[in-house]
Design a protein around this motif. Sequence first.
Motif, short mmCIF file in Angstrom:
data_model
loop_
_atom_site.label_atom_id
_atom_site.label_comp_id
_atom_site.label_asym_id
_atom_site.label_seq_id
_atom_site.Cartn_x
_atom_site.Cartn_y
_atom_site.Cartn_z
N THR A 94 10.24 8.82 -38.51
CA THR A 94 10.27 8.85 -37.05
C THR A 94 9.50 10.07 -36.55
O THR A 94 9.13 10.97 -37.32
N LEU A 129 10.74 9.91 -27.13
CA LEU A 129 10.19 9.05 -28.19
C LEU A 129 10.57 9.55 -29.58
O LEU A 129 9.96 9.18 -30.57
N ARG A 132 10.97 6.91 -32.38
CA ARG A 132 9.89 5.95 -32.63
C ARG A 132 9.16 6.30 -33.92
O ARG A 132 9.17 7.44 -34.38
N GLU A 136 4.15 2.98 -33.34
CA GLU A 136 4.59 2.54 -32.02
C GLU A 136 4.06 3.43 -30.91
O GLU A 136 4.39 3.23 -29.74
#
Length: 363
Positions: A94, A129, A132, A136
């Motif tokens: 991530t 974010l 994410r 992405e």
Amino acid sequence: MTTHDRLRLERLSKHYGRHQVLHDVSLDIERGSFLTLLGPSGSGKTTLLKVLAGFERCSAGRLLLGDADITSLPAERRNFGLVFQGYALFPHMTVANNVAFPLKVRRWDRSRIEARVREMLELVQLGHLAHRKPAELSGGQQQRVALARALAFEPDLLLLDEPMSALDRKLRADLQIELRRIHRRLGTTFVYVTHDQDEAMTMSDQVAVLDHGRLMQVGPPETLYERPENRFVAEFLGRSNFLPARLLAAEGPGSRIEVAGRTCRHAGPVPEAGHGVSLLLRPEDIEVRPASPGDGWNCLSGRLQIRTYFGDRALYQVEVPGAGTVSAYAPARPEFRPAEGDEVHLVWRAEDGVLLPAEAERS
């Protein structure tokens, strides 16, 4: 080592076999500054950045951080952050874990890592974010994650190798402003590599211009643009006119020169040249007028060959006998708008030109 140390390059050279890529580069990079290494492809700027990072060993010279000689120090011990053109994010992690990775390597404790990751993602405006994956994100967002990761462990310097070259023009412009904001907030020393003149002029405190491995000039963007020391720097940092000239005599604080058969006044420094000099005039420093303004102004006459419209202004290409084609900018909607083929007068102030040795034309 701390962020309060100046980085000094002392006569750095780099050879690959018989091919010399860097030639005696000496440079002081002050703490907290934003310095850009600028030059065309093959100028040696990326090689110099690799030497600074510790990925390449210099063939000669020294690299000092404060009083410490780090010439032989391996990359992993230099505490420098790195941001590349390709981002180099871990696709399976991530955003938060990408930023946390260098902190885990350095064995920070968990609570400290979590706090630092939040701080860095807030800095680059990507806190929302955090969970994410890189796939992405947009290109600009990925670049911000790479920046946050490089800054997370509080590096002594941040080295950036053309990090925006893969982005579109609008996104590059936005990230330039963002990067400048981050630099001012953190005060970390940034060393940035680019071939884009606008990028260098927009973001930098200092710009070091390189050509074929040689440092041509270093200074604030305004100094390099307005008072270049050689023709290469003048041409690389914007559109330029070089008019053959001849020194006639000293006149007060300035001098009289001959340009295209006309006597003109020059108010700037005069180079120590043998015989010939070149007068550098930027197009924005030349006015296009229907007639000569008389005393107090320098003036050459010629015929308008081409007018090119840019929206906010127009570029006039004027053929001047004895000087060739001279470029001048004019307002997009000027009071005086000559047609192609008309006679026009090119006017400039004595203080707007820069005299360079004629030998600089062959550099």
